[in-house]
Design a protein around this motif. Structure first.
Motif, short mmCIF file in Angstrom:
data_model
loop_
_atom_site.label_atom_id
_atom_site.label_comp_id
_atom_site.label_asym_id
_atom_site.label_seq_id
_atom_site.Cartn_x
_atom_site.Cartn_y
_atom_site.Cartn_z
N CYS A 1 12.05 4.91 13.29
CA CYS A 1 12.58 3.61 12.84
C CYS A 1 12.19 3.27 11.41
O CYS A 1 12.60 2.23 10.88
CB CYS A 1 12.09 2.51 13.77
SG CYS A 1 12.72 2.68 15.44
N ASP A 2 11.37 4.08 10.78
CA ASP A 2 10.90 3.84 9.41
C ASP A 2 10.67 5.22 8.79
O ASP A 2 9.54 5.67 8.67
CB ASP A 2 9.61 3.02 9.45
CG ASP A 2 9.20 2.48 8.09
OD1 ASP A 2 10.01 2.54 7.14
OD2 ASP A 2 8.05 2.00 7.97
N ASN A 3 11.78 5.89 8.41
CA ASN A 3 11.68 7.31 8.10
C ASN A 3 11.69 7.66 6.61
O ASN A 3 11.69 8.85 6.28
CB ASN A 3 12.76 8.11 8.83
CG ASN A 3 14.14 7.87 8.27
OD1 ASN A 3 14.40 6.90 7.57
ND2 ASN A 3 15.05 8.78 8.59
N ARG B 1 9.66 6.50 2.92
CA ARG B 1 8.72 5.65 2.20
C ARG B 1 8.31 6.35 0.91
O ARG B 1 8.49 7.57 0.76
CB ARG B 1 7.46 5.38 3.03
CG ARG B 1 7.69 4.69 4.36
CD ARG B 1 8.43 3.36 4.24
NE ARG B 1 7.70 2.32 3.55
CZ ARG B 1 6.96 1.39 4.11
NH1 ARG B 1 6.84 1.36 5.42
NH2 ARG B 1 6.34 0.49 3.39
N GLU C 1 4.38 -3.52 1.31
CA GLU C 1 4.63 -4.02 2.68
C GLU C 1 4.31 -5.48 2.80
O GLU C 1 3.41 -6.02 2.27
CB GLU C 1 3.81 -3.22 3.69
CG GLU C 1 4.25 -1.77 3.71
CD GLU C 1 3.53 -0.97 4.74
OE1 GLU C 1 4.12 -0.74 5.80
OE2 GLU C 1 2.39 -0.60 4.51
N TRP D 1 -0.43 2.81 7.57
CA TRP D 1 0.76 3.36 6.91
C TRP D 1 1.25 4.54 7.73
O TRP D 1 0.49 5.44 8.08
CB TRP D 1 0.43 3.82 5.51
CG TRP D 1 0.12 2.70 4.55
CD1 TRP D 1 0.11 1.36 4.80
CD2 TRP D 1 -0.22 2.85 3.18
NE1 TRP D 1 -0.21 0.67 3.67
CE2 TRP D 1 -0.42 1.55 2.66
CE3 TRP D 1 -0.37 3.94 2.35
CZ2 TRP D 1 -0.77 1.33 1.32
CZ3 TRP D 1 -0.73 3.72 1.02
CH2 TRP D 1 -0.91 2.43 0.52
N LEU E 1 5.11 6.89 9.15
CA LEU E 1 6.54 7.18 9.19
C LEU E 1 6.92 7.39 10.65
O LEU E 1 6.13 7.94 11.43
CB LEU E 1 6.86 8.43 8.39
CG LEU E 1 6.62 8.33 6.89
CD1 LEU E 1 6.37 9.71 6.31
CD2 LEU E 1 7.79 7.67 6.21
N SER E 2 8.14 6.98 11.02
CA SER E 2 8.59 7.13 12.40
C SER E 2 10.12 7.21 12.41
O SER E 2 10.76 7.15 11.35
CB SER E 2 8.12 5.95 13.24
OG SER E 2 8.76 4.76 12.82
N LYS F 1 10.81 -2.18 -1.17
CA LYS F 1 9.94 -2.21 0.00
C LYS F 1 9.75 -0.80 0.58
O LYS F 1 9.07 -0.63 1.59
CB LYS F 1 10.49 -3.16 1.05
CG LYS F 1 10.41 -4.58 0.58
CD LYS F 1 10.61 -5.55 1.70
CE LYS F 1 10.51 -6.95 1.11
NZ LYS F 1 9.78 -7.86 1.89
N LEU F 2 10.35 0.21 -0.06
CA LEU F 2 10.09 1.58 0.34
C LEU F 2 8.68 2.02 -0.02
O LEU F 2 8.13 2.94 0.57
CB LEU F 2 11.10 2.55 -0.29
CG LEU F 2 12.51 2.50 0.27
CD1 LEU F 2 13.44 3.39 -0.54
CD2 LEU F 2 12.56 2.89 1.73
#
Length: 150
Positions: free
Chosen positions: A102-104, A106, A150, A97, A99-100, A144-145
Motif C-alpha cells: 500500500c506504500d510502494n 519512497r 511524513e 519507515w 515499504l509495503s 510526500k514521497l
C-alpha cells in the motif's frame, strides 16, 4: 538503472546495503508484497507485509571496503563482521519507515548507510525492492514521497 536490493540467491530477510550521499536521493520501489504477512494462527493480528528501513553505523576502525552489487551505491556485506555494525530501524514519531503493497514508492535523502528488513520470511524470493539514485535537484523536494516529509 534500478538495482534490486535482494540479489539472486539471497535467502535472508535483510537486503543488500545501500548508501545515500549528500545531494542525492535514493528512490525505493517495492514490488511483490502481499497486503498482509503470513499468519501462523487465527490469533495473530493482520499486519501488512513490509520492508522496514534500518540505519547502519559502522565502527570507526572498520576499513575493509564494501563490495558493490552492480552500481556504486548498493553493497554486499560479505567480509564485514556483524558485531561492527549498529543496525536499527528508523522511527519517526510512532511509525517506522517502511515499504509495503500500500506504500510502494519512497525517497530516502538523509546521507548514510541503510538496508531493508522484511517482517515476514514468506516474502523472501517473492517481494523485491529496487533502488535508483538521483540528484536531489531532479526530485520534487516538497513531495510526500520523501520519508522525512511524513
Amino acid at each position: 538503472m534500478m538495482t534490486p536490493l535482494w540479489q539472486p540467491g539471497n535467502q535472508t530477510m535483510d537486503s543488500a546495503v545501500f548508501r545515500v550521499i549528500g545531494g542525492q536521493g535514493i528512490v525505493l520501489f517495492a514490488t511483490g508484497f502481499k497486503r498482509h504477512k503470513h499468519r501462523v494462527s487465527a490469533n495473530d493480528a493482520q499486519v501488512p507485509q513490509m520492508a522496514c528501513v534500518n540505519r547502519l553505523l559502522f565502527e570507526a576502525s572498520e576499513t575493509r571496503p564494501l563490495r558493490t552489487c552492480g552500481c556504486d551505491y548498493v553493497f554486499d556485506l560479505a567480509g564485514i563482521r556483524l558485531e561492527t555494525i549498529v543496525d536499527e530501524p528508523i522511527i519517526s514519531g510512532t511509525c517506522g519507515w517502511s515499504l509495503s503493497a500500500c506504500d510502494n514508492m519512497r525517497i530516502l535523502a538523509i546521507p548514510g548507510y541503510y538496508r531493508l528488513h522484511l517482517n515476514d520470511s514468506t516474502a523472501i524470493g517473492e517481494a523485491q525492492v529496487y533502488a535508483e539514485s538521483y540528484s536531489l535537484k531532479s526530485l520534487p523536494l516538497n513531495s510526500k514521497l520523501f520519508f522525512s516529509q511524513e
